[in-house]
Design an enzyme around this catalytic site. Structure first.
Site, mmCIF file in Angstrom:
data_model
loop_
_atom_site.group_PDB
_atom_site.id
_atom_site.type_symbol
_atom_site.label_atom_id
_atom_site.label_comp_id
_atom_site.label_asym_id
_atom_site.label_seq_id
_atom_site.Cartn_x
_atom_site.Cartn_y
_atom_site.Cartn_z
ATOM 1 N N SER A 141 -21.778 -25.319 16.449
ATOM 2 C CA SER A 141 -22.568 -26.283 15.673
ATOM 3 C C SER A 141 -22.464 -26.035 14.168
ATOM 4 O O SER A 141 -22.302 -24.908 13.718
ATOM 5 C CB SER A 141 -24.046 -26.202 16.066
ATOM 6 O OG SER A 141 -24.188 -26.352 17.451
ATOM 7 N N PRO A 176 -24.094 -27.762 10.145
ATOM 8 C CA PRO A 176 -25.205 -28.548 9.607
ATOM 9 C C PRO A 176 -25.008 -30.057 9.820
ATOM 10 O O PRO A 176 -25.959 -30.776 10.099
ATOM 11 C CB PRO A 176 -25.199 -28.186 8.115
ATOM 12 C CG PRO A 176 -24.610 -26.801 8.073
ATOM 13 C CD PRO A 176 -23.602 -26.751 9.184
ATOM 14 N N TRP A 199 -27.339 -22.558 13.522
ATOM 15 C CA TRP A 199 -28.051 -22.408 14.800
ATOM 16 C C TRP A 199 -27.307 -21.456 15.719
ATOM 17 O O TRP A 199 -27.288 -21.684 16.925
ATOM 18 C CB TRP A 199 -28.208 -23.758 15.523
ATOM 19 C CG TRP A 199 -28.831 -24.842 14.749
ATOM 20 C CD1 TRP A 199 -28.246 -26.018 14.355
ATOM 21 C CD2 TRP A 199 -30.183 -24.901 14.274
ATOM 22 N NE1 TRP A 199 -29.139 -26.776 13.658
ATOM 23 C CE2 TRP A 199 -30.340 -26.125 13.598
ATOM 24 C CE3 TRP A 199 -31.264 -24.034 14.357
ATOM 25 C CZ2 TRP A 199 -31.538 -26.497 13.005
ATOM 26 C CZ3 TRP A 199 -32.457 -24.407 13.773
ATOM 27 C CH2 TRP A 199 -32.581 -25.629 13.110
ATOM 28 N N GLU A 255 -26.846 -26.858 23.707
ATOM 29 C CA GLU A 255 -25.746 -27.118 24.665
ATOM 30 C C GLU A 255 -25.773 -28.561 25.142
ATOM 31 O O GLU A 255 -25.540 -28.858 26.315
ATOM 32 C CB GLU A 255 -25.785 -26.109 25.822
ATOM 33 C CG GLU A 255 -25.416 -24.726 25.308
ATOM 34 C CD GLU A 255 -25.204 -23.700 26.403
ATOM 35 O OE1 GLU A 255 -24.593 -24.044 27.414
ATOM 36 O OE2 GLU A 255 -25.637 -22.552 26.200
#
Ligand SMILES: Cc1cc2nc3c(=O)[nH]c(=O)nc-3n(C[C@H](O)[C@H](O)[C@H](O)COP(=O)(O)OP(=O)(O)OC[C@H]3O[C@@H](n4cnc5c(N)ncnc54)[C@H](O)[C@@H]3O)c2cc1C
Length: 376
Positions: A125, A127, A155, A360
């Site tokens: 991931s 931003p 994250w 996920e």
């Protein structure tokens, strides 16, 4: 643990779940000290020393045993969310190496992951690229014997404490998803910094990573150039089902706590459990738990038969995480004021479950996957 009688399992799975349950009762404590990093490192070492982490990786010539991973996550989550997290990240963070690594990559990383000596992380991931993974901007440019990484990841679970990260970056072979490659990036490389530690409602180690001219040797690429998106999706096909299994473990614990509270709480001259509305609530909770379990172990069993489980894994994740949220909310309700008091088991389950509906692949992404598969 009556579900262990189901035909989805072999005897080795039944023995594994029973012995892990006993181990958890003896070794895990729900209350944790303030420093989540230290707790996580200790849990990984403890799970490694006891041999449980061997199930998170596939040894040479072995396939990942999805049912074992799901049973372990369900059991750990029922006892302790942070222990589940520690196990899950060893698997998710090294999953692409198990599935796609060269013999050298596998030999260098997997034994240390399995012994709990190296902490793993999965860095997909960004931003501006969460649900829309193909929008990722972090890039890796080939230069001599290296790729040069520039960009950010956010994250990232185990961010800040991991020893290595399986990282996905744009290498530009084609537009969108076909121009992404996967790399193993060791912590501490020059140009790799932890830009921010992120605090969330159920504390886990989490960080935003920044790469500035960070040189990663070419031999650290996983798979071939441009194959990274496929590597990520293959990894998620295994671990998405295991997120559903963790949600199932949280929901089972909530049902167990709610039932015990309903039986123990005197009310209106009887017990909370004797009231018809309580029994309806408990019945809904039990139906949700069992239907989630059926979806989780169907997906895990199918994958272990070598079948593609894109739709089944998405169904399991969607239904088990959304269902667990409802079951846990109902348990909090059964506890009344105690349900929202810090330190109560149901209060911590209420915080633990929330992120599983987001990471996920958020629930809406799972709905899209299921819809797309139905249209095929
Ligand atoms: C605790 C935690 C741990 C995490 N760990 C990791 C990790 O280890 N590695 C990693 O790479 N990432 C990790 N993530 C990131 C996670 O995968 C992303 O948060 C997730 O993919 C959603 O991306 P986003 O946060 O950018 O939200 P966005 O992509 O902005 O989505 C916001 C919301 O939009 C909605 N939405 C999405 N798609 C659609 C659609 N098609 N139609 C309608 N609505 C839609 C959903 O409700 C979604 O929640 C973690 C996140 C959390 C919270």
């Amino acid at each position: 643990m009556q579900h262990l009688d189901w035909p989805f399992f072999d005897d080795r799975h039944r023995e594994l779940a029973a012995s892990l349950d006993a181990w958890c009762a003896d070794h895990l404590r729900v209350a944790h000290a303030a420093d989540v990093d230290t707790q996580c490192r200790a849990l990984v070492a403890q799970l490694g020393a006891a041999g449980w982490l061997h199930h998170a990786v596939a040894g040479e010539g072995e396939a990942i045993d999805t049912r074992a991973i799901c049973l372990i996550r369900e059991t750990l989550a029922r006892h302790d969310g942070l222990a589940d997290f520690a196990f899950a990240m060893q698997g998710l963070g090294s999953g692409a190496i198990s599935l796609q690594g060269t013999p050298e990559q596998r030999a260098r990383y997997l034994p240390r992951v399995a012994r709990g000596e190296a902490l793993a992380a999965f860095a997909l991931s960004e931003p501006e690229a969460g649900s829309d993974v193909a929008a990722m901007q972090c890039r890796a440019v080939a230069e001599g014997d290296d790729y040069v990484l520039d960009g950010e990841k956010t994250w990232i679970s185990n961010g800040g404490i991991a020893d290595f990260y399986v990282l996905f970056a744009r290498t530009g072979e084609a537009p969108g998803a076909r121009g992404i490659s996967a790399f193993i990036v060791d912590a501490g490389l020059p140009g790799f910094e932890i830009a921010e530690r992120i605090d969330v409602i159920a504390p886990h180690p989490l960080a935003r990573l920044r790469f500035t001219g960070c040189r990663v040797p070419r031999r650290q690429m996983l798979g071939t150039p441009g194959e990274g998106f496929k590597v990520a999706m293959r990894t998620l096909d295994v671990f998405r089902t295991s997120v559903a299994a963790a949600a199932l473990g949280f929901a089972r614990r909530a049902l167990q706590e709610g039932l015990a509270q309903a039986k123990a709480r005197p009310m209106f001259g009887a017990r909370l459990a004797d009231l018809p509305l309580t029994q309806a609530k408990l019945a809904d909770m039990a139906c949700t738990v069992d239907s989630s379990a059926l979806l989780v172990y169907r997906a895990a069993w199918l994958r272990d038969q070598g079948r593609t489980v894109t739709k089944e894994a998405a169904m399991a994740k969607l239904m088990a995480t959304e269902g667990a949220q409802r079951v846990i909310d109902a348990a909090v309700q059964l506890f009344g004021g105690r349900g929202v008091r810090r330190g109560e088991v149901v209060e911590s389950l209420y915080r633990e479950i929330r992120a599983l509906r987001i990471y996920e692949g958020a629930s809406e992404v799972q709905q899209l996957i299921i819809g797309r598969e139905l249209m095929r």
